[in-house]
Design a protein around this motif. Sequence first.
Motif, PDB file in Angstrom:
ATOM      1  N   ARG A  79       0.808  -1.219   0.000  1.00 12.47           N
ATOM      2  CA  ARG A  79       0.000   0.000   0.000  1.00 12.47           C
ATOM      3  C   ARG A  79       0.846   1.276   0.000  1.00 12.47           C
ATOM      4  O   ARG A  79       0.307   2.372  -0.107  1.00 12.47           O
ATOM      5  N   GLY A  80       2.157   1.124   0.165  1.00  8.75           N
ATOM      6  CA  GLY A  80       3.010   2.301   0.244  1.00  8.75           C
ATOM      7  C   GLY A  80       2.788   3.072   1.517  1.00  8.75           C
ATOM      8  O   GLY A  80       2.797   4.314   1.519  1.00  8.75           O
ATOM      9  N   ARG A  81       2.583   2.321   2.621  1.00 15.88           N
ATOM     10  CA  ARG A  81       2.287   2.944   3.906  1.00 15.88           C
ATOM     11  C   ARG A  81       3.269   2.486   4.973  1.00 15.88           C
ATOM     12  O   ARG A  81       3.901   1.426   4.852  1.00 15.88           O
ATOM     13  N   LEU A  82       3.365   3.287   6.014  1.00 14.11           N
ATOM     14  CA  LEU A  82       4.228   2.976   7.146  1.00 14.11           C
ATOM     15  C   LEU A  82       3.417   3.127   8.416  1.00 14.11           C
ATOM     16  O   LEU A  82       2.784   4.171   8.639  1.00 14.11           O
ATOM     17  N   LEU A  83       3.424   2.080   9.261  1.00 15.71           N
ATOM     18  CA  LEU A  83       2.718   2.135  10.533  1.00 15.71           C
ATOM     19  C   LEU A  83       3.740   2.327  11.657  1.00 15.71           C
ATOM     20  O   LEU A  83       4.767   1.644  11.694  1.00 15.71           O
ATOM     21  N   LEU A  84       3.446   3.238  12.563  1.00 16.84           N
ATOM     22  CA  LEU A  84       4.309   3.512  13.704  1.00 16.84           C
ATOM     23  C   LEU A  84       3.528   3.295  14.995  1.00 16.84           C
ATOM     24  O   LEU A  84       2.401   3.784  15.139  1.00 16.84           O
ATOM     25  N   GLY A  85       4.126   2.577  15.930  1.00 18.00           N
ATOM     26  CA  GLY A  85       3.524   2.377  17.234  1.00 18.00           C
ATOM     27  C   GLY A  85       4.218   3.249  18.257  1.00 18.00           C
ATOM     28  O   GLY A  85       5.452   3.261  18.349  1.00 18.00           O
ATOM     29  N   ALA A  86       3.450   4.004  19.041  1.00 18.23           N
ATOM     30  CA  ALA A  86       4.011   4.939  20.001  1.00 18.23           C
ATOM     31  C   ALA A  86       3.239   4.859  21.309  1.00 18.23           C
ATOM     32  O   ALA A  86       2.474   3.916  21.543  1.00 18.23           O
ATOM     33  N   LYS A  87       3.447   5.821  22.161  1.00 20.24           N
ATOM     34  CA  LYS A  87       2.733   5.897  23.436  1.00 20.24           C
ATOM     35  C   LYS A  87       1.301   6.352  23.181  1.00 20.24           C
ATOM     36  O   LYS A  87       1.061   7.477  22.736  1.00 20.24           O
ATOM     37  N   ASP A  88       0.351   5.457  23.409  1.00 24.15           N
ATOM     38  CA  ASP A  88      -1.083   5.738  23.274  1.00 24.15           C
ATOM     39  C   ASP A  88      -1.524   6.044  21.842  1.00 24.15           C
ATOM     40  O   ASP A  88      -2.669   6.430  21.633  1.00 24.15           O
ATOM     41  N   HIS A  89      -0.634   5.893  20.860  1.00 24.47           N
ATOM     42  CA  HIS A  89      -0.980   6.239  19.481  1.00 24.47           C
ATOM     43  C   HIS A  89      -0.429   5.214  18.490  1.00 24.47           C
ATOM     44  O   HIS A  89       0.617   4.615  18.720  1.00 24.47           O
TER      45      HIS A  89
END
Length: 295
Positions: A79-89
């Motif tokens: 999909r040409g996407r990047l997922l980022l996992g963070a604090k509460d987001h």
Amino acid sequence: MIVTKDEKPKSRSHNFHLFHALMTISMTMLFLPVIRTSKQNIPRLKLTYKDLLLSNSCIPFLGSSEGLDFQTILLDEERGRLLLGAKDHIFLLSLVDLNKNFKKIYWPAAKERVELCKLAGKDANTECANFIRVLQPYNKTHVYVCGTGAFHPVCGYIDLGFYKEEVIFKLDTHNLESGRLKCPFDPQQPFASVMTDEYLYSGTASDFLGKDTAFTRSLGPTHDHHYVRTDISEHHWLNGAKFIGTFPIPDTYNPDDDKVYFFFRESSQEGSTSDKTILSRVGRVCKQYLCFEDG
């Protein structure tokens, strides 16, 4: 493959201690202990944030705020996407332009869990929140996500949509499940996981204090949807393991021989308690039932 709510597996946490009947772990010790390097070591190359900007070799993500503590990343190349996992987001970014039309999901820990976390003596800002530690591709339409949940791990599914042109980014809050044995309690604890053949393999701590470390397998096809883990016994399979990474690696041309390899460090059980040697190890897990072997 389109997943509907009825098709998503529902966790049934049982058979925790029957790991040896379903999978066999072949522990391969790397007999070279980790060399304890001095904290005074200087990196070969050191760049400041300003240096990076001036080099034109990086693109800052402007949509984040202070203290989000990014911990995990997942590339959706199709999909040409990047997922980022963070604090509460959780963020969904475009690889073409990180700062254009990005999406985010706000997923905080439950208020009662935050209060219990504080009462246990944990830090309100750096520990008592939902730090995203697991982002794994579940199928073509969904991503499996887990967070620490203020020392009460929780997991769920993010819908990405079926078509590439769709920009769906939604957490299914109605089908959340326990993240124990899938995700660590502590946001700073070393941890590793990988999704393969619909199974989630994890190397993590299974308790609040982080002392009981284990290899686990969860999820999987509906007919085989349950947990399995290394045994709990006096003769520990793992001794305070610090997990580095895990990878599915084929051994032969026969897919039934495929293994999942865990790379980690742990203290030697030999010698006095005051002088523990840190060893690098590799754990090999058979993916098929009744696969017994010595490595």
